[in-house]
Design a protein around this motif. Structure first.
Motif, PDB file in Angstrom:
ATOM      1  N   ILE A  20      -3.070  11.745  17.409  1.00 38.68           N
ATOM      2  CA  ILE A  20      -2.678  12.601  18.523  1.00 38.68           C
ATOM      3  C   ILE A  20      -3.915  12.802  19.403  1.00 38.68           C
ATOM      4  O   ILE A  20      -5.043  12.721  18.913  1.00 38.68           O
ATOM      5  N   ILE A  71       1.073  12.162  22.628  1.00 37.66           N
ATOM      6  CA  ILE A  71       1.237  10.916  21.887  1.00 37.66           C
ATOM      7  C   ILE A  71       1.848   9.964  22.905  1.00 37.66           C
ATOM      8  O   ILE A  71       2.967  10.201  23.378  1.00 37.66           O
ATOM      9  N   TRP A 107       5.724  12.462  16.206  1.00 36.71           N
ATOM     10  CA  TRP A 107       4.628  11.869  15.443  1.00 36.71           C
ATOM     11  C   TRP A 107       5.147  10.991  14.292  1.00 36.71           C
ATOM     12  O   TRP A 107       6.086  11.358  13.593  1.00 36.71           O
TER      13      TRP A 107
END
Ligand code: FDA
Length: 390
Positions: A251, A217, A245
Motif C-alpha cells: 500500500i 493501491i 488489498w
C-alpha cells in the motif's frame, strides 16, 4: 408447515425482505439460529448504526461486477430507507461524507424492522438450528431443530463470516454450493492491516497516533485518517483500502496530501531546527515525526539535508510504501469480501438464474460496500428487491 417464502437469516437484509414480501400478502417464515434479532445492526456504527449513505452508488461497491448492484440500488434508494426511518419517528443526523446515524441507538432500526415484519404478519422463529435443505414437491424444504418447513421461495440472507462470536456462519455459501452456484474468493474486508515483524517493532511505539493521509493501491485511493495500532494500521482510510488489498501487495501512503513536500523541505534548507520538530508545523504528532524520520534515517537539521536527500525524503513523504503481512481477520473485519457470484443471480430480482425460487441477498452476495453505511444500503436494497419478487 408450508409457507410461500422462507427467509434464512433475520439480519438487515432478511428482515427487509421478509417485511416487503409479507406486505405483498406472501406468507413468510423468517428463521435465524441466533437468540437475538440482527446483532450486527445492534453493534453497528458504535451503537448508533450508520444505516445508510446519501451517496450510495454502484461505484462505492467492490465486486467482480460492481454494475450488478445498480438495479437494486435504483429500485430501493437511500431516500426510500430514510423515508421509512422518518415514518417511524427515528431522529438521525449526517456525521460526514453522507453517512447517516441514529441520534439515539441502533436498537431503533432493529425495532423498526421488527415492527414492519409484525405488521406484515411475518412468522419469525429465533434460536433455530438449520439442519438440512432440499427440494420436494412443495418446493424448498428446510429441516430444522423445530421440524420441517416448505415454501415455494427460499431467500438466503445469512450474511458473511465476520464476527463469528455473534453468530456468523458459512451457511449461505454452503447453500450456494449445494445448488451449484459459483462463489468468488472470500476474504475479510473493512479490516485493520498488520505489519511485518520489522515494521511492527519500528512503529509499535506509535500505537494510538492518528494522521490525515491518502492511502492508495493502484488507482484506488482514500483520504481519511490512518491509525497506528499495536499490530499495524487501522482507521477509516486503511479499512477502506483493505477491501481492495490482496496478500503480497504494497500500500502507498501520502503522508502530506495537501502539501508540496519538496518545496516545504527546501524552505528549511538553511535551518538549525531538527526536521522532527519542524514537522509539528504540519500537524504531525511529535512522537510520530521522531519515529518516522528515524525509520527513514533522516532526522537531521534542515541545513544538513542535501538536495538529493531532500528530493528522496519528499518522494517518501508522498509515496510511503508499506507491505502489510496480512489482516486482523474475520474477528475484526466489518464485512466479508466476495461471496455468491453475481453471474449466477438476476440483478433485477436477486433470484438464481438456474434455480427458480432461490434468492441470495445482503452480504452473502459478492457485493461489498465501502465503509460508511453502504453495506446496510445494499442489505436494504437487495432485501427489498427479493421481497418484491419472492
Ligand atoms: P447480517 O449479518 O446482518 O445477518 C445475517 C443473519 O443470519 C444473522 O442474524 C445471523 O444470526 C443469521 N445466520 C447466520 N448463519 C446462520 C445459520 N447457520 N442459521 C441460521 N441463521 C444464521 N454496515 C453499515 O452499512 N454501517 C455500519 O455502521 C456498519 N457497522 C458495522 C459494525 C460492525 C462491528 C460490523 C461487524 C459490521 C458493520 N456493518 C456496517 C456491516 C453490516 O453489519 C453488514 O454488512 C450487514 O449486517 C449485512 O446484512 P445481512 O443481512 O446480509 O447479514
Amino acid at each position: 408447515m408450508h409457507f410461500d417464502v422462507i427467509v434464512l437469516g433475520a439480519g438487515a437484509a432478511g428482515m427487509m425482505c421478509a417485511a416487503t414480501a409479507g406486505q405483498r400478502g406472501r406468507r413468510v417464515l423468517l428463521l435465524d439460529h441466533a437468540e437475538k434479532l440482527a446483532e450486527k445492526i445492534r453493534i453497528s456504527g458504535g451503537g448508533r448504526s450508520n444505516f445508510t449513505n446519501l451517496q450510495a452508488r454502484h461505484d462505492c461497491y467492490v465486486s467482480d461486477n460492481p454494475n450488478f448492484c445498480r438495479s437494486a440500488l435504483a429500485q430501493y434508494t437511500a431516500r426510500d430507507f430514510i423515508a421509512l426511518v422518518e415514518r417511524h419517528g427515528i431522529a438521525y443526523h449526517e456525521k460526514k461524507l453522507g453517512q447517516l446515524f441514529c441520534d439515539d441507538s441502533s436498537q431503533q432500526i432493529i425495532d423498526m424492522l421488527d415492527s414492519e415484519c409484525r405488521a406484515a404478519n411475518v412468522d419469525r422463529r429465533m434460536g433455530v438450528r438449520i439442519e438440512q435443505l432440499g427440494r420436494g414437491e412443495a418446493g424448498f424444504v428446510v429441516h430444522s431443530s423445530l421440524g420441517s418447513f416448505s415454501a415455494e421461495s427460499l431467500v438466503v440472507a445469512t450474511g458473511g463470516l465476520s464476527i463469528p462470536q455473534i453468530g456468523a456462519t458459512p451457511l449461505g455459501y454452503q447453500i450456494a454450493e449445494q445448488f451449484g452456484l459459483p462463489l468468488t474468493p472470500l476474504a475479510p474486508a473493512l479490516v485493520p492491516l498488520t505489519f511485518h515483524v520489522d515494521d511492527a517493532e519500528r512503529f509499535a511505539p506509535l500505537a494510538g497516533v492518528s494522521l490525515d493521509a491518502e492511502v492508495r493501491i493502484g488507482k484506488v485511493r482514500f483520504r481519511e485518517n490512518v491509525l497506528f495500532t499495536h499490530k499495524g494500521l487501522s482507521g477509516p482510510a486503511i479499512l477502506q483500502i483493505s477491501s481492495y488489498w490482496q496478500p503480497g501487495q504494497e500500500i502507498v501512503i501520502d503522508l502530506l496530501p495537501d502539501i508540496d513536500a519538496d518545496a516545504w523541505l527546501e524552505e528549511r534548507a538553511g535551518s538549525e531546527q531538527l526536521l522532527a520538530n519542524a514537522m509539528g508545523e504540519l500537524g504531525w504528532p511529535k512522537r510520530f515525526a521522531d519515529a518516522w524520520l528515524a525509520a527513514q534515517r533522516v532526522n537531521v537539521r534542515g541545513k544538513e539535508l542535501t538536495p538529493k536527500k531532500r528530493r528522496q525524503l519528499a518522494e517518501t513523504l508522498h509515496n510511503w510504501r508499506l507491505l502489510p503481512n496480512g489482516t486482523q481477520g474475520y474477528k475484526k473485519a466489518e464485512v466479508t469480501r466476495g461471496g455468491v457470484s453475481t453471474k449466477a443471480l438476476s440483478s433485477k430480482t436477486m433470484m438464481a438464474a438456474e434455480v427458480p425460487g432461490l434468492f441470495f441477498i445482503g452480504e452473502v452476495v459478492d457485493i461489498t460496500g465501502w465503509l460508511g453505511g453502504y453495506n446496510f444500503q445494499w442489505a436494504w436494497s437487495s432485501g427489498f428487491v427479493a421481497g418484491k419478487n419472492c
